[in-house]
Design an enzyme around this catalytic site. Structure first.
Site, short mmCIF file in Angstrom:
data_model
loop_
_atom_site.label_atom_id
_atom_site.label_comp_id
_atom_site.label_asym_id
_atom_site.label_seq_id
_atom_site.Cartn_x
_atom_site.Cartn_y
_atom_site.Cartn_z
N VAL A 21 -6.83 -9.54 9.23
CA VAL A 21 -7.84 -8.40 9.08
C VAL A 21 -7.25 -7.99 7.78
CG1 VAL A 21 -8.28 -7.74 11.35
CG2 VAL A 21 -6.21 -7.14 10.43
N CYS A 22 -6.68 -8.46 6.94
CA CYS A 22 -6.36 -8.09 5.52
C CYS A 22 -7.30 -8.59 4.62
CB CYS A 22 -4.84 -8.40 5.21
SG CYS A 22 -4.39 -7.63 3.69
N ILE A 23 -7.75 -7.72 3.86
CA ILE A 23 -8.75 -8.55 2.42
C ILE A 23 -8.22 -8.15 1.41
CG2 ILE A 23 -10.92 -8.40 4.22
CD1 ILE A 23 -11.66 -5.55 3.17
N LYS B 72 -6.51 -10.09 -0.58
CA LYS B 72 -6.95 -11.13 -1.49
C LYS B 72 -8.32 -11.13 -2.21
CE LYS B 72 -7.11 -13.71 2.83
NZ LYS B 72 -6.53 -12.59 3.72
#
Length: 327
Positions: free
Chosen positions: A174-176, A178
């Site tokens: 759920v990390c964006i 990048k």
């Protein structure tokens, strides 16, 4: 850095088995002064852990890190855990009021066993200053600092006094980071872990990018002492997230720590929200992780976790799932 790779690009190579049953294999790990049942820690995120889950994990000898998104509850949390003879493991940020919080703990003679300094880009003077501040006021606390993605960062934080570093910039489900920034270890988290571990003299916690239980063994092989996991721990009966029903199936919400759902505002957003299928009980998942890791140890030809660290491996570019969608 050339020849980077990620979890799905690697297969570990078996060594001669020396046990009659995988139940003979020991998955325990020591971090600081305490020994834990598994080298795994649920992510310190609001939809993954709460006081109830923290208590369950501590009572059952699993490591945990409480999140820092209800800062006013931390003192009572530490008191409560320690009064039951359980370890207190909390998170702090680096803003001014966190410095006061650390001094308040010292003034009240409250020493959490573990303190995790938890910011997205941990290679910073802000983190170095906070490590030194905690070490000055709470010298007995074991300090985990992160998150980082380079050997230089690991060395600097260790030199500042960190007892362990947390490696992973943006590989989480759920990390964006990048996508929003162009930076991070997403897509090469396992290679970044290996690169950082070679420079480390203290334990490393691999954080992010774990999609299967086998990835835990791969993390150990490439130098992790502990593995932080978000998405695999999301969606349980006990999980704090909200439950919804869609097409007759149950789902639970899971969102990133820098998402608008977390922050309550759409500013500097580096996390997103998703709904994960309801997974049943947390206990079942932990037991399955332990059994799978026991199998990993038996394939590694040993009886303890460390045996995984010495196995051979091959790089198979993106092909280990043969088109099977496992996640």
């Amino acid at each position: 850095m050339e020849n980077v790779f990620d979890y799905e690009d690697i297969q570990l190579i078996p060594a001669k088995c020396i046990v009659n049953s995988r139940s003979e294999c020991d998955t325990t790990v020591t971090l600081g002064k305490h020994k834990f049942k598994l080298p795994v820690v649920p992510a310190n995120m609001q939809t993954i852990i709460d006081e109830r889950i923290a208590t369950y994990l501590a009572e059952n000898n699993y490591f945990y890190i409480m999140h820092r998104f209800q800062p006013e509850k931390r003192i009572s949390f530490i008191r409560d855990m320690q009064s039951r003879g359980l370890i207190a493991s909390i998170s702090v940020g680096v803003k001014e009021d966190e410095y006061e919080f650390v001094q308040q703990l010292a003034a009240e003679h409250l020493t959490p066993e573990y303190i995790t300094i938890d910011i997205a880009h941990g290679h910073s003077n802000a983190v170095i200053n906070m490590i030194q501040h905690i070490k000055k006021h709470l010298p007995e606390s074991f300090v985990i600092a992160g998150n980082v993605g380079t050997p230089e960062a690991v060395r600097e934080l260790e030199n500042a006094g960190a007892d362990a570093t947390k490696v992973g910039i943006g590989p989480g489900k759920v990390c964006i980071t990048k996508i929003k920034t162009g930076f991070g270890t997403g897509g090469w988290q396992l290679a970044a872990l290996r690169w950082c571990a070679k420079a480390a003299s203290k334990p490393i916690i691999a954080d992010g990018g774990i999609r299967t239980n086998g990835d835990v063994a791969k993390s150990i092989r490439f130098g992790a002492t502990m593995v932080m996991i978000g998405s695999l721990f999301a969606g349980h009966e006990e999980s704090p997230g909200e439950t919804i029903e869609k097409d007759g199936k149950l789902y639970k919400e899971y969102f990133g720590s820098a998402s608008e759902f977390q922050k309550g505002e759409k500013k500097n957003v580096e996390g997103k929200k998703m709904f994960v299928e309801h997974k049943g009980s947390l206990e079942d998942t932990l037991i399955e992780m332990e059994q799978d890791l026991q199998s990993s140890i038996s394939y590694a030809g040993g009886t303890k976790l460390d045996s995984i660290r010495t196995v051979d491996y091959v790089v198979v570019k993106n092909s280990i799932f043969n088109g099977d969608k496992v996640y």
